[in-house]
Design a protein around this motif. Structure first.
Motif, short mmCIF file in Angstrom:
data_model
loop_
_atom_site.label_atom_id
_atom_site.label_comp_id
_atom_site.label_asym_id
_atom_site.label_seq_id
_atom_site.Cartn_x
_atom_site.Cartn_y
_atom_site.Cartn_z
N ALA A 25 -15.91 10.23 46.59
CA ALA A 25 -16.39 9.65 45.33
C ALA A 25 -17.70 9.30 45.18
CB ALA A 25 -15.52 8.37 44.96
N LYS A 26 -17.97 9.38 43.73
CA LYS A 26 -19.63 9.14 43.52
C LYS A 26 -19.67 7.80 43.20
CE LYS A 26 -20.12 13.57 41.06
NZ LYS A 26 -20.41 14.47 39.60
N ILE A 27 -21.10 7.32 43.76
CA ILE A 27 -21.36 5.97 43.55
C ILE A 27 -22.23 5.77 42.51
CG2 ILE A 27 -22.76 4.10 44.79
CD1 ILE A 27 -22.44 5.70 47.48
N ALA A 28 -21.80 4.63 41.57
CA ALA A 28 -22.45 4.56 40.32
C ALA A 28 -22.71 3.00 40.22
CB ALA A 28 -21.45 4.99 39.21
N ILE A 29 -24.09 2.78 39.97
CA ILE A 29 -24.44 1.32 39.80
C ILE A 29 -25.70 1.39 38.62
CG2 ILE A 29 -26.29 1.77 41.48
CD1 ILE A 29 -25.84 -1.07 42.64
N PHE A 30 -25.87 0.40 37.89
CA PHE A 30 -26.81 0.37 36.90
C PHE A 30 -28.01 0.49 37.44
CE2 PHE A 30 -29.26 -1.51 33.23
CZ PHE A 30 -28.35 -0.99 32.26
N ASP A 70 -27.14 1.25 29.95
CA ASP A 70 -26.31 0.24 28.94
C ASP A 70 -25.51 1.07 27.91
OD1 ASP A 70 -25.18 -2.13 28.00
OD2 ASP A 70 -26.68 -1.87 26.32
N ARG A 71 -24.16 0.94 27.71
CA ARG A 71 -23.31 1.67 26.75
C ARG A 71 -23.09 3.03 27.15
NH1 ARG A 71 -23.47 -1.50 21.90
NH2 ARG A 71 -25.52 -2.70 21.95
N GLU A 72 -23.38 3.41 28.58
CA GLU A 72 -23.03 4.73 28.81
C GLU A 72 -21.61 4.61 29.14
OE1 GLU A 72 -23.79 7.57 32.75
OE2 GLU A 72 -25.07 5.79 32.26
N THR A 73 -20.65 5.80 29.18
CA THR A 73 -19.36 5.74 29.37
C THR A 73 -19.01 6.62 30.67
OG1 THR A 73 -19.12 7.72 27.81
CG2 THR A 73 -18.59 5.49 26.93
N ILE A 74 -18.02 6.51 31.37
CA ILE A 74 -17.41 7.07 32.28
C ILE A 74 -15.99 7.38 32.26
CG2 ILE A 74 -17.07 6.83 34.92
CD1 ILE A 74 -19.76 5.41 35.08
N LYS A 75 -15.31 8.47 32.62
CA LYS A 75 -14.10 8.70 32.25
C LYS A 75 -13.62 9.02 33.58
CE LYS A 75 -12.00 11.12 29.17
NZ LYS A 75 -11.66 12.08 28.11
N VAL A 76 -12.34 8.03 33.75
CA VAL A 76 -11.32 8.08 35.04
C VAL A 76 -10.20 8.67 34.52
CG1 VAL A 76 -10.42 6.86 36.92
CG2 VAL A 76 -12.64 6.31 35.84
N HIS A 78 -24.59 -3.58 29.95
CA HIS A 78 -25.37 -4.32 30.99
C HIS A 78 -25.34 -5.90 30.65
CE1 HIS A 78 -30.07 -4.96 31.99
NE2 HIS A 78 -29.30 -5.14 33.01
N THR A 79 -25.14 -6.70 31.99
CA THR A 79 -25.06 -8.11 31.74
C THR A 79 -25.88 -8.90 32.74
OG1 THR A 79 -23.08 -8.00 32.93
CG2 THR A 79 -22.70 -8.05 30.72
N PRO A 80 -27.16 -8.71 32.47
CA PRO A 80 -28.21 -9.47 33.58
C PRO A 80 -27.91 -10.79 33.58
CG PRO A 80 -29.38 -8.72 31.63
CD PRO A 80 -28.05 -8.06 31.24
N GLY A 81 -28.35 -11.61 34.76
CA GLY A 81 -28.53 -12.78 34.93
C GLY A 81 -28.15 -13.28 36.39
N PHE A 124 -17.62 -3.37 33.70
CA PHE A 124 -17.01 -1.96 33.10
C PHE A 124 -15.76 -2.44 32.15
CE2 PHE A 124 -19.08 -1.31 37.22
CZ PHE A 124 -19.70 -0.33 37.03
N ILE A 125 -15.80 -1.94 31.02
CA ILE A 125 -14.87 -2.47 30.10
C ILE A 125 -14.18 -1.13 29.53
CG2 ILE A 125 -14.83 -3.43 27.79
CD1 ILE A 125 -17.43 -4.58 28.22
N THR A 126 -12.93 -1.25 29.74
CA THR A 126 -12.06 -0.27 28.85
C THR A 126 -11.07 -0.96 28.02
OG1 THR A 126 -10.50 1.62 29.27
CG2 THR A 126 -10.28 -0.19 30.88
#
Length: 206
Positions: free
Chosen positions: A75-80, A114-120, A129-132, A140-142
């Motif tokens: 699988a591909k590793i994805a991080i902000f 931010d606001r990028e989409t990924i399809k599973v 993006h939720t820094p802090g 990740f929101i669906t």
């Protein structure tokens, strides 16, 4: 859709396997430790079914199992994008101060924005993006689901005293989550699941 939670590592990190039921395609979120339980769970879904390893942030207790999971699944590793450097920095990813043995983790295949989409499969995740907690923490929101990492917990929120942490940024991130329309099931990085409606009402940080 189906979501399986597996508690991994000494800090009890919630690792999630998400499966799109229509296609059988899967993603794993925050594999913070690799053990027999996680391996068997992945094999049950099918090693060749995993498209992504989605990381909510770069801390060791959320990423330490990445190498083994990638070897097993491809699988591909994805991080902000702004947390990607932390994978290679043993002080930013906290492996040095917390474990006494600094670790570096694989470079990501995908640096998210931010606001990028990924399809599973047929499921589309939106990156928020939720820094802090870290500079590049993200959710990740669906449809009806938020994987919130260490940004939002049940009646609590992420720590801000680590490198890259910010109280003001975290407050803005929580306000952004609160402003989402409707309700969501929230799957946090530690402890129990909750709902966004519950957190709007009872979470003092939100």
């Amino acid at each position: 859709m189906s979501v399986k939670r597996i508690s991994v590592g000494a800090l009890g990190t919630n690792c999630y396997i998400y499966c799109d039921d229509a296609t059988g395609r899967c993603a794993i979120i925050d594999p913070g430790y690799f053990d027999d339980t996680l391996q068997k769970a992945i094999e049950k879904f099918g090693c060749d079914k995993f498209d992504y390893i989605l990381l909510t942030h770069c801390h060791f207790d959320h990423v330490a199992g990445v190498s083994r999971v990638k070897e097993l699944t491809g699988a591909k590793i994805a991080i902000f994008i702004s947390d990607a450097p932390g994978l290679r920095d043993m002080f930013v990813n906290l492996s040095a101060p917390f474990t006494g043995r600094g670790e570096v983790y694989p470079k990501p295949d995908i640096e998210l924005i931010d606001r990028e989409t990924i399809k599973v499969g047929q499921t589309e995740f939106t990156v928020m993006h939720t820094p802090g907690h870290t500079v590049g923490s993200c959710c990740f929101i669906t449809d009806g689901i938020i994987f919130s990492g260490d940004t939002l917990f049940c009646r609590s929120a992420g720590r801000t005293d680590f490198p890259g942490g910010s109280v003001s940024e975290l407050r803005r991130s929580l306000q952004r989550l609160a402003a989402l329309e409707g309700d969501y099931q929230v799957y946090p990085g530690h402890e129990d699941a909750t709902t966004l409606a519950h957190e709007r009402m009872y979470n003092m940080y939100m």
